[in-house]
Design a protein around this motif. Sequence first.
Motif, short mmCIF file in Angstrom:
data_model
loop_
_atom_site.label_atom_id
_atom_site.label_comp_id
_atom_site.label_asym_id
_atom_site.label_seq_id
_atom_site.Cartn_x
_atom_site.Cartn_y
_atom_site.Cartn_z
N GLY A 84 0.77 -1.12 -0.02
CA GLY A 84 -0.03 -0.01 0.05
C GLY A 84 0.90 1.37 0.10
N ASP A 85 1.99 1.25 0.50
CA ASP A 85 3.03 2.41 0.48
C ASP A 85 2.99 2.93 -0.97
N CYS A 86 3.22 4.34 -1.41
CA CYS A 86 3.37 4.91 -2.48
C CYS A 86 4.51 5.72 -2.07
N TYR A 87 5.50 5.51 -3.31
CA TYR A 87 6.79 6.03 -3.06
C TYR A 87 7.45 6.68 -4.31
N ASN A 88 8.58 7.24 -4.09
CA ASN A 88 9.29 7.73 -5.38
C ASN A 88 10.67 6.91 -5.01
N PRO A 89 11.29 6.35 -6.03
CA PRO A 89 12.60 5.90 -5.76
C PRO A 89 13.61 7.04 -5.56
N VAL A 117 13.91 4.73 0.11
CA VAL A 117 12.93 5.49 -1.00
C VAL A 117 12.06 6.60 -0.09
N GLU A 118 11.48 7.37 -1.08
CA GLU A 118 10.57 8.58 -0.49
C GLU A 118 9.29 7.86 -0.14
N ILE A 119 8.80 7.94 0.86
CA ILE A 119 7.44 7.48 0.92
C ILE A 119 6.46 8.87 0.94
N VAL A 120 5.46 8.72 0.12
CA VAL A 120 4.67 9.83 -0.12
C VAL A 120 3.01 9.47 -0.01
#
Length: 295
Positions: free
Chosen positions: A56-61, A72-75
């Motif tokens: 479920g985590d949305c992220y940016n590598p 990673v950056e969790i957003v």
Amino acid sequence: MAIRAPHRSLRGLSAVVALLAIGAVGCSEVSDAVDSAKDGAKKVARQRSVFSLDVGDCYNPNGKAEGTAYAVEIVPCDEAHEGQVVGEFAIDEGEEYPGDDGVSAIADERCPVEAQKYAPDTWALPKGVSLFYYTPTKESWATGDRAVSCTYTSEKGTFKGSLDTAKSLKPEQTTYLEGSNAVYEALWANQPEKDTVEDDLAGYKAQAKAVAAALDAHVEGLEGIEGAEVGKLRATLTKAAGNWKKAANAADADAFYVAYDPAFDGIDPNESVAARKELGLATTVPADEAEVWAG
């Protein structure tokens, strides 16, 4: 994944302090720089170890989608992001590291299954999104790391919103998708390595048998779903299942080809568009599937 802690840059925070001490620049320049610094600070605060990723985590590598990653950056999912974790599992292959290729092979097999539990309708995925995964490295394996995180990641650009659609599906939609996904999984998971039937008739017949079995189960599931278009699709797939069974029982390569052509055409994704529309599912055939059946 890796065994060392992620490096966390403090450049954003430092920039704010430095800017507040400078009075000889224009207000707009200071404002833009402060905004940029705040964005940088927020990104730093959102950094999480790849070991802590949850479904479920949305992220940016941090960098390219492929390669070794430590953080990673969790957003929030309602913000633009490049990827979302849609499945996870632990590798149970004994104590010895399976090797990079071995780990990838396991992820190749398991991640599509895990991802479909979270986002069953692959036709509804944002354009350009593909299945990626974070796997243990040889070094992290030695520390006990066995986790694989399956993600849908945009190879170019970003998307918004969560891909979690399983919970919002109606029973008949779930039944349809489970049956349809199983058919195409049987087709691609059993793809023979040889390019021609003559070189591996047994392998192609085994694939045909698997597809026929999946089609039988799919047709049975569709029997409990009302709708004229669903009924038409059920008839089409019933005929296709018969042709796949003929291919599975072919005495030679020529007999296989005779049965295979109509069998393959019978599961053309375009044949299911009308039934999908009737069921309230996505109706645009994914580009890669459209290309395969385009010939």
